[in-house]
Motif scaffolding. Structure first.
Motif, PDB file in Angstrom:
ATOM      1  N   LEU A  72      36.006  46.029  44.931  1.00  0.00           N
ATOM      2  CA  LEU A  72      37.167  45.808  44.079  1.00  0.00           C
ATOM      3  C   LEU A  72      37.390  46.898  43.044  1.00  0.00           C
ATOM      4  O   LEU A  72      36.446  47.414  42.452  1.00  0.00           O
ATOM      5  CB  LEU A  72      37.036  44.464  43.357  1.00  0.00           C
ATOM      6  CG  LEU A  72      37.143  43.233  44.249  1.00  0.00           C
ATOM      7  CD1 LEU A  72      36.708  41.996  43.495  1.00  0.00           C
ATOM      8  CD2 LEU A  72      38.554  43.084  44.777  1.00  0.00           C
ATOM      9  N   GLN A  73      38.661  47.203  42.862  1.00  0.00           N
ATOM     10  CA  GLN A  73      39.112  48.091  41.806  1.00  0.00           C
ATOM     11  C   GLN A  73      40.243  47.362  41.104  1.00  0.00           C
ATOM     12  O   GLN A  73      41.194  46.965  41.794  1.00  0.00           O
ATOM     13  CB  GLN A  73      39.599  49.421  42.389  1.00  0.00           C
ATOM     14  CG  GLN A  73      40.037  50.437  41.379  1.00  0.00           C
ATOM     15  CD  GLN A  73      38.897  50.877  40.481  1.00  0.00           C
ATOM     16  OE1 GLN A  73      37.755  50.997  40.906  1.00  0.00           O
ATOM     17  NE2 GLN A  73      39.197  51.095  39.232  1.00  0.00           N
ATOM     18  N   PRO A  74      40.201  47.085  39.839  1.00  0.00           N
ATOM     19  CA  PRO A  74      39.181  47.474  38.884  1.00  0.00           C
ATOM     20  C   PRO A  74      37.867  46.715  39.108  1.00  0.00           C
ATOM     21  O   PRO A  74      37.866  45.553  39.511  1.00  0.00           O
ATOM     22  CB  PRO A  74      39.793  47.128  37.525  1.00  0.00           C
ATOM     23  CG  PRO A  74      40.824  46.100  37.812  1.00  0.00           C
ATOM     24  CD  PRO A  74      41.305  46.352  39.207  1.00  0.00           C
ATOM     25  N   SER A  75      36.779  47.404  38.820  1.00  0.00           N
ATOM     26  CA  SER A  75      35.455  46.887  39.162  1.00  0.00           C
ATOM     27  C   SER A  75      35.061  45.644  38.366  1.00  0.00           C
ATOM     28  O   SER A  75      34.216  44.871  38.832  1.00  0.00           O
ATOM     29  CB  SER A  75      34.397  47.975  38.994  1.00  0.00           C
ATOM     30  OG  SER A  75      34.354  48.411  37.659  1.00  0.00           O
ATOM     31  N   PHE A  76      35.672  45.395  37.212  1.00  0.00           N
ATOM     32  CA  PHE A  76      35.288  44.198  36.456  1.00  0.00           C
ATOM     33  C   PHE A  76      35.624  42.915  37.206  1.00  0.00           C
ATOM     34  O   PHE A  76      35.040  41.866  36.932  1.00  0.00           O
ATOM     35  CB  PHE A  76      35.909  44.190  35.044  1.00  0.00           C
ATOM     36  CG  PHE A  76      37.404  44.157  35.009  1.00  0.00           C
ATOM     37  CD1 PHE A  76      38.104  42.978  35.164  1.00  0.00           C
ATOM     38  CD2 PHE A  76      38.114  45.330  34.799  1.00  0.00           C
ATOM     39  CE1 PHE A  76      39.481  42.956  35.121  1.00  0.00           C
ATOM     40  CE2 PHE A  76      39.495  45.315  34.741  1.00  0.00           C
ATOM     41  CZ  PHE A  76      40.186  44.130  34.910  1.00  0.00           C
ATOM     42  N   LEU A  77      36.513  42.983  38.194  1.00  0.00           N
ATOM     43  CA  LEU A  77      36.845  41.781  38.982  1.00  0.00           C
ATOM     44  C   LEU A  77      35.680  41.311  39.849  1.00  0.00           C
ATOM     45  O   LEU A  77      35.660  40.161  40.283  1.00  0.00           O
ATOM     46  CB  LEU A  77      38.084  42.033  39.836  1.00  0.00           C
ATOM     47  CG  LEU A  77      39.387  42.235  39.067  1.00  0.00           C
ATOM     48  CD1 LEU A  77      40.511  42.608  40.023  1.00  0.00           C
ATOM     49  CD2 LEU A  77      39.751  41.003  38.250  1.00  0.00           C
ATOM     50  N   GLN A  78      34.708  42.185  40.098  1.00  0.00           N
ATOM     51  CA  GLN A  78      33.546  41.782  40.902  1.00  0.00           C
ATOM     52  C   GLN A  78      32.707  40.720  40.190  1.00  0.00           C
ATOM     53  O   GLN A  78      31.856  40.085  40.802  1.00  0.00           O
ATOM     54  CB  GLN A  78      32.689  42.981  41.253  1.00  0.00           C
ATOM     55  CG  GLN A  78      31.883  43.538  40.087  1.00  0.00           C
ATOM     56  CD  GLN A  78      31.105  44.770  40.453  1.00  0.00           C
ATOM     57  OE1 GLN A  78      30.604  44.882  41.566  1.00  0.00           O
ATOM     58  NE2 GLN A  78      31.015  45.704  39.520  1.00  0.00           N
ATOM     59  N   TYR A  79      32.948  40.507  38.910  1.00  0.00           N
ATOM     60  CA  TYR A  79      32.161  39.546  38.147  1.00  0.00           C
ATOM     61  C   TYR A  79      32.801  38.164  38.082  1.00  0.00           C
ATOM     62  O   TYR A  79      32.444  37.355  37.237  1.00  0.00           O
ATOM     63  CB  TYR A  79      31.896  40.090  36.742  1.00  0.00           C
ATOM     64  CG  TYR A  79      31.123  41.383  36.769  1.00  0.00           C
ATOM     65  CD1 TYR A  79      29.884  41.454  37.393  1.00  0.00           C
ATOM     66  CD2 TYR A  79      31.647  42.533  36.206  1.00  0.00           C
ATOM     67  CE1 TYR A  79      29.176  42.644  37.441  1.00  0.00           C
ATOM     68  CE2 TYR A  79      30.946  43.729  36.242  1.00  0.00           C
ATOM     69  CZ  TYR A  79      29.712  43.772  36.867  1.00  0.00           C
ATOM     70  OH  TYR A  79      29.021  44.943  36.912  1.00  0.00           O
ATOM     71  N   ILE A  80      33.741  37.892  38.970  1.00  0.00           N
ATOM     72  CA  ILE A  80      34.294  36.546  39.083  1.00  0.00           C
ATOM     73  C   ILE A  80      33.399  35.784  40.056  1.00  0.00           C
ATOM     74  O   ILE A  80      33.261  36.146  41.219  1.00  0.00           O
ATOM     75  CB  ILE A  80      35.764  36.574  39.543  1.00  0.00           C
ATOM     76  CG1 ILE A  80      36.615  37.302  38.499  1.00  0.00           C
ATOM     77  CG2 ILE A  80      36.272  35.153  39.780  1.00  0.00           C
ATOM     78  CD1 ILE A  80      38.071  37.469  38.866  1.00  0.00           C
ATOM     79  N   ASN A  81      32.761  34.759  39.533  1.00  0.00           N
ATOM     80  CA  ASN A  81      31.751  34.017  40.290  1.00  0.00           C
ATOM     81  C   ASN A  81      32.356  32.984  41.230  1.00  0.00           C
ATOM     82  O   ASN A  81      33.528  32.629  41.126  1.00  0.00           O
ATOM     83  CB  ASN A  81      30.780  33.338  39.316  1.00  0.00           C
ATOM     84  CG  ASN A  81      29.949  34.348  38.570  1.00  0.00           C
ATOM     85  OD1 ASN A  81      29.455  35.310  39.145  1.00  0.00           O
ATOM     86  ND2 ASN A  81      29.788  34.142  37.266  1.00  0.00           N
ATOM     87  N   HIS A  82      31.515  32.469  42.103  1.00  0.00           N
ATOM     88  CA  HIS A  82      31.882  31.424  43.059  1.00  0.00           C
ATOM     89  C   HIS A  82      31.904  30.056  42.383  1.00  0.00           C
ATOM     90  O   HIS A  82      31.112  29.773  41.491  1.00  0.00           O
ATOM     91  CB  HIS A  82      30.857  31.386  44.200  1.00  0.00           C
ATOM     92  CG  HIS A  82      30.992  30.158  45.043  1.00  0.00           C
ATOM     93  ND1 HIS A  82      31.918  30.054  46.060  1.00  0.00           N
ATOM     94  CD2 HIS A  82      30.360  28.965  44.984  1.00  0.00           C
ATOM     95  CE1 HIS A  82      31.816  28.850  46.606  1.00  0.00           C
ATOM     96  NE2 HIS A  82      30.887  28.172  45.970  1.00  0.00           N
TER      97      HIS A  82
END
Length: 167
Positions: A72-82
């Motif tokens: 993902l870009q922007p990379s902060f979106l990778q921290y959306i948890n399940h």
């Protein structure tokens, strides 16, 4: 009164913009994303794109099709948890993060990982705490038809499900 520091997470702010905050629990290394504003159902929260496209999934990618998984870009979106009770959805057709329900300031953003993943690179035992928790999370290909009715899925996953159940 004695205070047990080990039972209290030490959170560190690692990212913030005008709509989101990402916190990291310094003891576990776990990141979580929280809303700074209110969102209504179907409201666009953020656009996203690919910082890289790879052929095989990882625990940090989102699946676009059979052979394309994106970081993902922007990379902060990778921290959306399940969560098994998600409040957001990654729409991989229009590349937008969309609110599934009303989100209030301070709510953690969570999505249902199988909504974009046919087979998970790293299946896991869910600890979301939802009354609807499915327990073991390992991709949309492993969900029952009853469970499938409860969630929104990417167009790719919907096509995969159609192919699976039309045989």
């Amino acid at each position: 009164m004695l205070f047990n520091i080990a039972s209290s997470p030490i959170n560190k702010l690692v990212f913030e913009n005008n709509i989101l905050k990402v916190w990291m629990d310094e003891l576990s290394g776990q990141h979580s994303t929280f809303s700074k504003i209110n969102f209504q159902p179907n409201e666009i929260i953020h656009d996203f794109g690919a910082s890289a496209i790879v052929q095989a999934p990882s625990y940090l990618t989102i699946q676009l099709n059979t052979d394309e998984h994106i970081y993902l870009q922007p990379s902060f979106l990778q921290y959306i948890n399940h969560s098994c009770s998600p409040n957001i959805f990654f729409d991989t057709s229009c590349l937008k993060v969309i609110a599934l329900q009303k989100i209030k300031e301070g709510d953690e953003l969570c999505y249902f990982y199988p909504s974009t993943e046919w087979e998970m690179a790293q299946p896991f035992q869910c600890v979301c705490g939802s009354a609807d928790c499915l327990g073991y999370i390992n991709g949309a290909s492993n969900l029952s038809e009853e469970v499938l009715q409860r969630y929104r899925f990417s167009d790719f996953i919907l096509q995969q499900l159609k192919n699976k159940y039309s045989k």
